[in-house]
Design an enzyme around this catalytic site. Structure first.
Site, PDB file in Angstrom:
ATOM      1  N   HIS A 159     -15.124 -49.710 -13.971  1.00 18.07           N
ATOM      2  CA  HIS A 159     -14.231 -49.080 -12.984  1.00 18.07           C
ATOM      3  C   HIS A 159     -13.226 -50.098 -12.561  1.00 18.07           C
ATOM      4  O   HIS A 159     -12.037 -49.848 -11.761  1.00 18.07           O
ATOM      5  CB  HIS A 159     -14.964 -48.149 -11.937  1.00 18.07           C
ATOM      6  CG  HIS A 159     -15.414 -46.825 -12.700  1.00 18.07           C
ATOM      7  ND1 HIS A 159     -14.909 -46.176 -13.457  1.00 18.07           N
ATOM      8  CD2 HIS A 159     -16.809 -46.459 -12.710  1.00 18.07           C
ATOM      9  CE1 HIS A 159     -15.623 -45.107 -14.137  1.00 18.07           C
ATOM     10  NE2 HIS A 159     -16.866 -45.442 -13.610  1.00 18.07           N
ATOM     11  N   ASP A 195     -19.749 -46.012 -21.972  1.00 18.97           N
ATOM     12  CA  ASP A 195     -20.179 -45.369 -20.785  1.00 18.97           C
ATOM     13  C   ASP A 195     -19.759 -44.137 -20.786  1.00 18.97           C
ATOM     14  O   ASP A 195     -18.583 -43.498 -21.271  1.00 18.97           O
ATOM     15  CB  ASP A 195     -19.677 -46.197 -19.309  1.00 18.97           C
ATOM     16  CG  ASP A 195     -20.474 -45.691 -18.466  1.00 18.97           C
ATOM     17  OD1 ASP A 195     -21.134 -46.222 -17.926  1.00 18.97           O
ATOM     18  OD2 ASP A 195     -19.735 -44.724 -17.682  1.00 18.97           O
ATOM     19  N   HIS A 197     -18.356 -42.440 -18.126  1.00 21.65           N
ATOM     20  CA  HIS A 197     -17.262 -42.389 -17.640  1.00 21.65           C
ATOM     21  C   HIS A 197     -16.327 -43.343 -18.287  1.00 21.65           C
ATOM     22  O   HIS A 197     -16.395 -44.272 -18.765  1.00 21.65           O
ATOM     23  CB  HIS A 197     -17.440 -42.720 -15.919  1.00 21.65           C
ATOM     24  CG  HIS A 197     -18.387 -42.266 -15.304  1.00 21.65           C
ATOM     25  ND1 HIS A 197     -19.738 -42.660 -15.205  1.00 21.65           N
ATOM     26  CD2 HIS A 197     -18.406 -40.977 -14.535  1.00 21.65           C
ATOM     27  CE1 HIS A 197     -20.327 -41.742 -14.420  1.00 21.65           C
ATOM     28  NE2 HIS A 197     -19.599 -40.619 -13.975  1.00 21.65           N
ATOM     29  N   ASP A 285     -25.266 -43.385 -19.393  1.00 18.93           N
ATOM     30  CA  ASP A 285     -24.993 -41.998 -18.605  1.00 18.93           C
ATOM     31  C   ASP A 285     -24.474 -40.775 -19.426  1.00 18.93           C
ATOM     32  O   ASP A 285     -24.444 -39.908 -18.902  1.00 18.93           O
ATOM     33  CB  ASP A 285     -24.475 -42.306 -17.103  1.00 18.93           C
ATOM     34  CG  ASP A 285     -23.111 -43.200 -17.365  1.00 18.93           C
ATOM     35  OD1 ASP A 285     -22.762 -43.566 -18.524  1.00 18.93           O
ATOM     36  OD2 ASP A 285     -22.424 -43.595 -16.321  1.00 18.93           O
TER      37      ASP A 285
HETATM   38  C1  SP5 Z   1     -20.169 -47.098 -13.790  1.00 22.40           C
HETATM   39  C2  SP5 Z   1     -20.499 -45.538 -13.441  1.00 22.40           C
HETATM   40  O1  SP5 Z   1     -21.115 -45.073 -14.275  1.00 22.40           O
HETATM   41  N1  SP5 Z   1     -19.862 -45.173 -12.287  1.00 22.40           N
HETATM   42  C3  SP5 Z   1     -19.956 -43.812 -11.953  1.00 22.40           C
HETATM   43  C4  SP5 Z   1     -19.366 -43.447 -10.788  1.00 22.40           C
HETATM   44  C5  SP5 Z   1     -19.563 -42.084 -10.399  1.00 22.40           C
HETATM   45  N2  SP5 Z   1     -19.266 -41.562  -8.991  1.00 22.40           N
HETATM   46  C6  SP5 Z   1     -19.024 -40.234  -8.730  1.00 22.40           C
HETATM   47  C7  SP5 Z   1     -19.992 -39.472  -9.084  1.00 22.40           C
HETATM   48  C8  SP5 Z   1     -19.741 -38.004  -8.857  1.00 22.40           C
HETATM   49  C9  SP5 Z   1     -20.744 -37.226  -9.577  1.00 22.40           C
HETATM   50  N3  SP5 Z   1     -20.551 -35.724  -9.633  1.00 22.40           N
HETATM   51  C10 SP5 Z   1     -21.952 -35.091  -9.638  1.00 22.40           C
HETATM   52  C11 SP5 Z   1     -21.799 -33.802 -10.473  1.00 22.40           C
HETATM   53  C12 SP5 Z   1     -23.227 -33.550 -10.999  1.00 22.40           C
HETATM   54  N4  SP5 Z   1     -23.455 -32.306 -11.475  1.00 22.40           N
HETATM   55 ZN    ZN Z   2     -20.720 -44.199 -16.041  1.00 21.65          ZN
END
Ligand code: SP5
Ligand code: ZN
Length: 343
Positions: A159, A195, A197, A285
């Site tokens: 990120h 990943d 994300h 993830d």
């Molecule tokens: C590198 C990486 O995997 N970074 C991830 C950062 C995510 N941060 C925000 C998480 C928001 C999660 N929302 C939760 C929803 C659960 N159902």
């Molecule tokens: Zn991630």
């Protein structure tokens, strides 16, 4: 396969993370990396080495100097003013405000950080420097002729942009590795990001370049973090036009309901690019039980990902990213590596 790992990441253990409007235990825990390295040892993946010191120079190839200087000094500034609590921004230069770097640490935090989930603690810089060292030592092993190497980094990095940190990421280790491979004489490097994300930082860093292809399979960012990049129409700009490929997946997608097909498409694009080597941003993830992910890969799918990547027959540097189901992060990440080795 060689693994590079440093336990210096343990220096950073965020007390809490602001998520869902509440302070909760941080998702990026030291235990994640411990479980990964223990699994590497348990299955006998190969030698585990500690990294060589590389300083900040390799990070300055993909991040601005004022940003790296900020990361290096933010804690002492924050600590002097606010004490022991983790440094978290509370104001950001959103679209209608001005792009001005403030003087005060509170303003500078918001200037360089895009979310409230990526705290800076006393040990953050130590962890980040270790990650730079791990990524560079891994890239150097490829350059010396290793066919594949695993940079067991913590925290994740994909990120982080040229001068932006968010999403548990501070410095973009996959970008550091890719740039180092270019600097050592490789003409074209592909980055495959699996990943959950979108790797918004890696995309931003290489967006106007044709020597580094970025391909990402991730949950559709119309619905999930990081929201503001990662869409299918982002294909690159200037010299980089055509060298960025986003393959967003609907929430709930599993191996047979679209993921395998997306992976095939990603590999075809990489093959057509004819890179000299490959960097994989390895996040797990995408796992069906991940507490923050909403894709649906199963344990056995991870070995298939590794096997598919192997079919490219490229020198490959795996760089660890996300994966927050702590009991399975080691198993799933190492399944990818074993799948790669088995093919
Ligand atoms: C590198 C990486 O995997 N970074 C991830 C950062 C995510 N941060 C925000 C998480 C928001 C999660 N929302 C939760 C929803 C659960 N159902
Ligand atoms: Zn991630």
């Amino acid at each position: 396969m060689l693994t590079v790992y440093s336990d210096a990441h343990q220096a950073h253990h965020a007390k809490q993370e602001l998520i869902g409007g509440q302070f909760q235990p941080a998702f990026d825990t030291p235990q994640r990396a411990v479980n990964i390295i223990e699994r590497v040892a348990e299955v006998g993946l190969g030698r585990i080495v500690t990294p060589e010191a590389h300083g900040t120079a390799p990070a300055l190839r993909v991040h601005s100097s004022r940003f790296i200087e900020f990361l290096r000094t933010a804690w002492s500034e924050w600590h002097a003013k606010k004490g022991d609590s983790d440094a978290i921004p509370l104001i950001w230069p959103s679209r209608t405000l001005r792009d001005i770097e403030p003087r005060d640490i509170e303003g500078r935090l918001g200037y360089f950080c895009a979310d409230a989930g990526t705290p800076i603690t006393a040990g953050t810089w130590k962890m980040v420097q270790a990650g730079i060292d791990v990524a560079c030592t891994a890239a150097d092993a490829l350059q010396r002729g290793d066919r594949a190497v695993f940079a067991a980094t913590r925290p994740p990095g994909h990120h982080a942009g040229k001068e932006l940190f968010l999403g548990y990421c501070y410095v973009n280790f996959a970008a550091v590795a890719a740039q180092r491979l270019i600097d050592q004489g490789n003409r074209r490097v592909a980055v495959l990001d699996v990943d959950y994300h979108h790797g918004n930082g890696t995309q931003e860093i290489f967006y106007d370049r044709s020597d580094v292809l970025f391909v990402s399979i991730h949950a559709d960012t119309r619905d999930v973090f990081p929201f503001f990049l990662g869409h299918a129409d982002e294909t690159g700009t200037a010299d980089g036009e055509g060298f960025n490929l986003n393959l967003p997946q609907a929430l709930g997608t599993g191996w047979n309901s679209g993921y395998a097909q997306a992976l095939q498409q990603a590999l075809e694009r990489i093959e057509a690019f004819r890179p000299d080597c490959l960097v994989v941003s390895l996040g797990v993830d995408t796992y069906e039980l991940d507490p923050i992910g909403q894709l649906a890969l199963r344990c056995e799918d991870y070995a298939e990902i590794g096997k598919s990547i192997r079919s490219l027959a490229l020198p490959t540097c795996f760089v660890m990213e996300g994966g927050y189901m702590v009991d399975h992060v080691g198993i799933n990440a190492v399944e990818v590596l074993r799948g790669y080795e088995s093919a």
